[in-house]
Design a protein around this motif. Structure first.
Motif, PDB file in Angstrom:
ATOM      1  N   THR A   1      -0.234   3.511  -3.030  1.00  0.00           N
ATOM      2  CA  THR A   1      -1.151   4.610  -2.714  1.00  0.00           C
ATOM      3  C   THR A   1      -0.574   5.634  -1.751  1.00  0.00           C
ATOM      4  OG1 THR A   1      -2.156   3.516  -0.785  1.00  0.00           O
ATOM      5  CG2 THR A   1      -3.047   2.969  -2.973  1.00  0.00           C
ATOM      6  N   GLY A   2       0.624   5.349  -1.201  1.00  0.00           N
ATOM      7  CA  GLY A   2       1.186   6.260  -0.209  1.00  0.00           C
ATOM      8  C   GLY A   2       0.604   6.086   1.175  1.00  0.00           C
ATOM      9  N   ASP A   3      -0.131   5.005   1.411  1.00  0.00           N
ATOM     10  CA  ASP A   3      -0.717   4.721   2.723  1.00  0.00           C
ATOM     11  C   ASP A   3       0.367   4.148   3.634  1.00  0.00           C
ATOM     12  OD1 ASP A   3      -2.056   3.822   4.928  1.00  0.00           O
ATOM     13  OD2 ASP A   3      -3.536   2.627   3.841  1.00  0.00           O
ATOM     14  N   ASN A   4       0.703   4.887   4.689  1.00  0.00           N
ATOM     15  CA  ASN A   4       1.802   4.505   5.566  1.00  0.00           C
ATOM     16  C   ASN A   4       1.352   3.845   6.867  1.00  0.00           C
ATOM     17  OD1 ASN A   4       3.803   5.605   3.836  1.00  0.00           O
ATOM     18  ND2 ASN A   4       3.318   7.652   4.591  1.00  0.00           N
ATOM     19  N   THR A   5       0.096   3.396   6.934  1.00  0.00           N
ATOM     20  CA  THR A   5      -0.429   2.886   8.202  1.00  0.00           C
ATOM     21  C   THR A   5       0.249   1.587   8.651  1.00  0.00           C
ATOM     22  OG1 THR A   5      -2.223   1.797   6.986  1.00  0.00           O
ATOM     23  CG2 THR A   5      -2.677   3.974   7.914  1.00  0.00           C
ATOM     24  N   LYS A   6       0.957   0.910   7.751  1.00  0.00           N
ATOM     25  CA  LYS A   6       1.657  -0.326   8.119  1.00  0.00           C
ATOM     26  C   LYS A   6       3.171  -0.137   8.209  1.00  0.00           C
ATOM     27  CE  LYS A   6      -1.811  -3.208   5.781  1.00  0.00           C
ATOM     28  NZ  LYS A   6      -2.043  -4.161   4.653  1.00  0.00           N
TER      29      LYS A   6
ATOM     30  N   ASP B   1       0.818  -1.219   0.000  1.00  0.00           N
ATOM     31  CA  ASP B   1       0.000   0.000   0.000  1.00  0.00           C
ATOM     32  C   ASP B   1       0.850   1.267   0.000  1.00  0.00           C
ATOM     33  OD1 ASP B   1      -2.227  -1.552  -0.019  1.00  0.00           O
ATOM     34  OD2 ASP B   1      -2.729  -1.261   2.093  1.00  0.00           O
ATOM     35  N   THR B   2       1.945   1.250   0.733  1.00  0.00           N
ATOM     36  CA  THR B   2       2.757   2.477   0.798  1.00  0.00           C
ATOM     37  C   THR B   2       3.386   2.806  -0.549  1.00  0.00           C
ATOM     38  OG1 THR B   2       4.450   3.636   2.068  1.00  0.00           O
ATOM     39  CG2 THR B   2       4.877   1.336   1.554  1.00  0.00           C
ATOM     40  N   HIS B   3       3.660   1.770  -1.369  1.00  0.00           N
ATOM     41  CA  HIS B   3       4.180   2.004  -2.714  1.00  0.00           C
ATOM     42  C   HIS B   3       3.075   2.430  -3.674  1.00  0.00           C
ATOM     43  CE1 HIS B   3       8.317   0.406  -2.252  1.00  0.00           C
ATOM     44  NE2 HIS B   3       7.777  -0.397  -1.345  1.00  0.00           N
TER      45      HIS B   3
END
Length: 288
Positions: A48-53, A44-46
């Motif tokens: 969508t930029g979602d850093n929650t993990k 996800d961080t790659h």
């Protein structure tokens, strides 16, 4: 055409750590460079930029320092195991942690005084990947030289070959060697390292070399013959060329006494020596 995310990992590279054990007036010093690489459910961080993990790399750095204070260092394999298991056990999305450690040598010159050593650097790489744990010990920059007992002849010649055959040459290298342990549990990592190093050196000394490739195999073979806890040895050996200087313009002979030590280009010999029943060594365990 579909585009997908390939293999990926992230972490904190080259954390500098100096640890002092203050045992009265005689201190003990450990100087490390520690690198951490984590992998798991991190797409996800790659995408969508979602850093929650994402555990920040700054937090990984702080963990290295906190573990040094809380648990001490011990042997670098032990320290790497504690760190790698912590990252996998404490982070639900992390399935693989690789911790690579370099130990920089210091020589004692007093109770609390040291001088930086020019000796080789001891290394360890610990990988916790799901249920599997792999410990790879090693060293880098161990410079060895035989001033005789080495030849190189009978090689392929083509229209570009100018190298003469050598029947009495200097053989020198700077060993980058790593060896995989059969188990991640050990009673004495220090003794295992010291003995593996000793056998590498003794094999280099004792082998009458017809090629650096032959010497590489002899070094790995000797370690495996004497150390049952080791299943595979991998080495990268640069050929540190020493060329005989032509002194005839000065009316002098040169009976294998005066050499030019060339730093580049150099031949690079790399290879693995393994037990035939050893499990496959994944490249992710070899290179951080």
């Amino acid at each position: 055409m579909d585009i997908v995310l390939g293999t990926h990992q992230y972490g904190k590279a080259e954390v500098r750590l100096v640890h002092v054990v203050r045992d009265g007036e005689r201190h003990r010093l450990t100087d490390l460079t520690v690198s951490v690489a984590l992998a798991g459910d991190l797409a996800d961080t790659h995408l969508t930029g979602d850093n929650t993990k994402v555990l920040p790399t700054d937090s990984q750095k702080n963990t290295v320092y906190a573990f040094a204070r809380r648990h001490g260092i011990g042997e670098i394999e032990e320290f790497g195991l504690r760190l790698a298991r912590h990252f996998v056990d404490s982070q639900p999305v992390i399935t693989r942690a690789i911790v690579h450690l370099q130990q920089h040598a210091w020589n004692r010159v007093g109770g609390h005084s040291f001088t930086r050593s020019a000796a080789e650097t001891r290394t360890a790489t610990v990988t916790v990947d799901g249920p599997d744990t792999v410990v790879v010990s090693g060293l880098t920059g161990m410079v060895l030289m035989n001033t005789t007992g080495s030849e190189f002849f009978g090689f392929v010649r083509d229209e570009y070959t100018t190298l003469p055959e050598a029947h009495d040459r200097i053989l020198a290298t700077a060993v980058d060697g790593r060896w995989r342990h059969a188990s991640s549990e050990s009673d004495d990592w220090a003794a295992s390292f010291a003995e593996a190093r000793r056998h590498l050196v003794e094999a280099f000394v004792d082998t009458y070399s017809l090629s650096l490739q032959q010497t590489l195999y002899a070094m790995g073979q000797r370690v495996l013959e004497h150390r049952p806890e080791i299943t595979e040895v991998r080495m990268s050996l640069p050929n540190k060329h020493h060329f005989l200087v032509d002194l005839t313009p000065f009316g002098l002979d040169n009976p294998n006494e005066v050499f030019y030590a060339a730093d580049r280009p150099y031949g690079l010999i790399e290879g693995a020596v393994r037990r035939d029943d050893a499990p496959r060594w994944e490249e992710s365990w070899w290179n951080l």
